[in-house]
Design a protein around this motif. Structure first.
Motif, PDB file in Angstrom:
ATOM      1  N   GLU A   5     -24.412  17.332  15.023  1.00 56.16           N
ATOM      2  CA  GLU A   5     -24.498  18.513  14.162  1.00 56.16           C
ATOM      3  C   GLU A   5     -25.274  19.631  14.850  1.00 56.16           C
ATOM      4  OE1 GLU A   5     -25.073  17.637   9.691  1.00 56.16           O
ATOM      5  OE2 GLU A   5     -25.993  15.943  10.775  1.00 56.16           O
ATOM      6  N   ILE A   6     -26.365  19.274  15.490  1.00 55.02           N
ATOM      7  CA  ILE A   6     -27.166  20.263  16.224  1.00 55.02           C
ATOM      8  C   ILE A   6     -26.319  20.891  17.327  1.00 55.02           C
ATOM      9  CG2 ILE A   6     -29.195  20.607  17.682  1.00 55.02           C
ATOM     10  CD1 ILE A   6     -30.464  18.209  16.158  1.00 55.02           C
ATOM     11  N   ARG A   7     -25.603  20.054  18.063  1.00 54.20           N
ATOM     12  CA  ARG A   7     -24.740  20.536  19.145  1.00 54.20           C
ATOM     13  C   ARG A   7     -23.714  21.541  18.622  1.00 54.20           C
ATOM     14  NH1 ARG A   7     -21.528  16.026  20.645  1.00 54.20           N
ATOM     15  NH2 ARG A   7     -20.102  16.867  19.108  1.00 54.20           N
ATOM     16  N   ASP A   8     -23.050  21.189  17.526  1.00 49.00           N
ATOM     17  CA  ASP A   8     -21.955  22.018  17.025  1.00 49.00           C
ATOM     18  C   ASP A   8     -22.397  23.247  16.250  1.00 49.00           C
ATOM     19  OD1 ASP A   8     -20.219  20.192  18.165  1.00 49.00           O
ATOM     20  OD2 ASP A   8     -19.839  19.123  16.290  1.00 49.00           O
ATOM     21  N   THR A   9     -23.543  23.176  15.568  1.00 46.85           N
ATOM     22  CA  THR A   9     -23.946  24.285  14.707  1.00 46.85           C
ATOM     23  C   THR A   9     -25.034  25.185  15.288  1.00 46.85           C
ATOM     24  OG1 THR A   9     -25.585  22.940  13.512  1.00 46.85           O
ATOM     25  CG2 THR A   9     -23.329  23.010  12.617  1.00 46.85           C
ATOM     26  N   ILE A  10     -25.755  24.686  16.298  1.00 46.23           N
ATOM     27  CA  ILE A  10     -26.848  25.476  16.866  1.00 46.23           C
ATOM     28  C   ILE A  10     -26.629  25.765  18.345  1.00 46.23           C
ATOM     29  CG2 ILE A  10     -29.333  25.501  17.373  1.00 46.23           C
ATOM     30  CD1 ILE A  10     -29.693  23.857  14.763  1.00 46.23           C
ATOM     31  N   ILE A  11     -26.414  24.716  19.137  1.00 45.34           N
ATOM     32  CA  ILE A  11     -26.342  24.883  20.589  1.00 45.34           C
ATOM     33  C   ILE A  11     -25.062  25.594  21.009  1.00 45.34           C
ATOM     34  CG2 ILE A  11     -26.288  23.667  22.797  1.00 45.34           C
ATOM     35  CD1 ILE A  11     -28.079  21.531  21.358  1.00 45.34           C
ATOM     36  N   LEU A  15     -24.861  29.198  22.998  1.00 43.64           N
ATOM     37  CA  LEU A  15     -24.304  29.320  24.347  1.00 43.64           C
ATOM     38  C   LEU A  15     -23.142  30.304  24.376  1.00 43.64           C
ATOM     39  CD1 LEU A  15     -24.404  25.590  25.500  1.00 43.64           C
ATOM     40  CD2 LEU A  15     -25.903  27.442  26.252  1.00 43.64           C
ATOM     41  N   GLU A  16     -22.268  30.240  23.367  1.00 43.18           N
ATOM     42  CA  GLU A  16     -21.125  31.154  23.315  1.00 43.18           C
ATOM     43  C   GLU A  16     -21.573  32.596  23.101  1.00 43.18           C
ATOM     44  OE1 GLU A  16     -18.449  29.577  20.368  1.00 43.18           O
ATOM     45  OE2 GLU A  16     -17.653  28.084  21.776  1.00 43.18           O
ATOM     46  N   GLU A  17     -22.612  32.793  22.306  1.00 34.18           N
ATOM     47  CA  GLU A  17     -23.136  34.140  22.061  1.00 34.18           C
ATOM     48  C   GLU A  17     -23.696  34.758  23.342  1.00 34.18           C
ATOM     49  OE1 GLU A  17     -27.063  36.069  19.947  1.00 34.18           O
ATOM     50  OE2 GLU A  17     -26.229  34.232  19.097  1.00 34.18           O
ATOM     51  N   ILE A  18     -24.448  33.970  24.081  1.00 33.11           N
ATOM     52  CA  ILE A  18     -25.127  34.477  25.273  1.00 33.11           C
ATOM     53  C   ILE A  18     -24.196  34.541  26.486  1.00 33.11           C
ATOM     54  CG2 ILE A  18     -27.032  34.061  26.905  1.00 33.11           C
ATOM     55  CD1 ILE A  18     -27.972  34.868  24.085  1.00 33.11           C
ATOM     56  N   PHE A  19     -23.393  33.505  26.700  1.00 35.53           N
ATOM     57  CA  PHE A  19     -22.613  33.388  27.925  1.00 35.53           C
ATOM     58  C   PHE A  19     -21.121  33.664  27.738  1.00 35.53           C
ATOM     59  CE2 PHE A  19     -26.348  30.728  28.453  1.00 35.53           C
ATOM     60  CZ  PHE A  19     -26.834  31.177  29.668  1.00 35.53           C
ATOM     61  N   GLY A  20     -20.682  33.851  26.513  1.00 34.26           N
ATOM     62  CA  GLY A  20     -19.264  34.000  26.235  1.00 34.26           C
ATOM     63  C   GLY A  20     -18.655  32.629  25.965  1.00 34.26           C
ATOM     64  N   LYS A  21     -17.482  32.651  25.344  1.00 35.37           N
ATOM     65  CA  LYS A  21     -16.859  31.401  24.910  1.00 35.37           C
ATOM     66  C   LYS A  21     -16.544  30.465  26.079  1.00 35.37           C
ATOM     67  CE  LYS A  21     -13.469  29.722  21.663  1.00 35.37           C
ATOM     68  NZ  LYS A  21     -14.067  29.565  20.357  1.00 35.37           N
ATOM     69  N   ALA A  22     -15.953  30.981  27.140  1.00 38.81           N
ATOM     70  CA  ALA A  22     -15.534  30.127  28.263  1.00 38.81           C
ATOM     71  C   ALA A  22     -16.727  29.485  28.970  1.00 38.81           C
ATOM     72  CB  ALA A  22     -14.698  30.922  29.257  1.00 38.81           C
ATOM     73  N   ILE A  23     -17.706  30.281  29.356  1.00 39.86           N
ATOM     74  CA  ILE A  23     -18.876  29.743  30.065  1.00 39.86           C
ATOM     75  C   ILE A  23     -19.714  28.893  29.118  1.00 39.86           C
ATOM     76  CG2 ILE A  23     -20.994  30.310  31.334  1.00 39.86           C
ATOM     77  CD1 ILE A  23     -18.410  30.867  32.890  1.00 39.86           C
ATOM     78  N   GLY A  24     -19.832  29.315  27.872  1.00 41.52           N
ATOM     79  CA  GLY A  24     -20.571  28.517  26.893  1.00 41.52           C
ATOM     80  C   GLY A  24     -19.978  27.133  26.730  1.00 41.52           C
TER      81      GLY A  24
END
Length: 78
Positions: A5-11, A15-24
């Motif tokens: 849950e932490i992985r899917d809802t927080i991490i 990562l996608e916000e900061i690095f973009g969807k592909a790199i995240g």
């Protein structure tokens, strides 16, 4: 909260916000692959976070201190 849950809802969103969807997603996948063979969910989670926060892209973006701070914040969630 469970590690998945932490992985899917927080991490993942962070990562996608900061690095973009592909790199995240690449960073998340790298972290998940590093956990192969580990049985304990908590140990898998810790290894995933350590791997993600050690990646050159993360250190380049956040700096060593920032990556370490984020790693500690995510580790404190479990």
């Amino acid at each position: 909260m469970q590690p998945s849950e932490i992985r899917d809802t927080i991490i993942k969103p962070k990562l996608e916000e900061i690095f973009g969807k592909a790199i995240g997603n690449l960073l998340l996948t790298t972290g998940v692959l590093a956990c192969m063979g580990i049985r304990s969910e908590e140990e898998k989670y810790k290894k995933m976070i350590q791997t993600i926060c050690s990646e050159p892209e993360v250190i380049s973006m956040w700096g060593e201190a920032g990556a370490r701070k984020q790693m500690n914040e995510w580790l404190d969630l479990i």
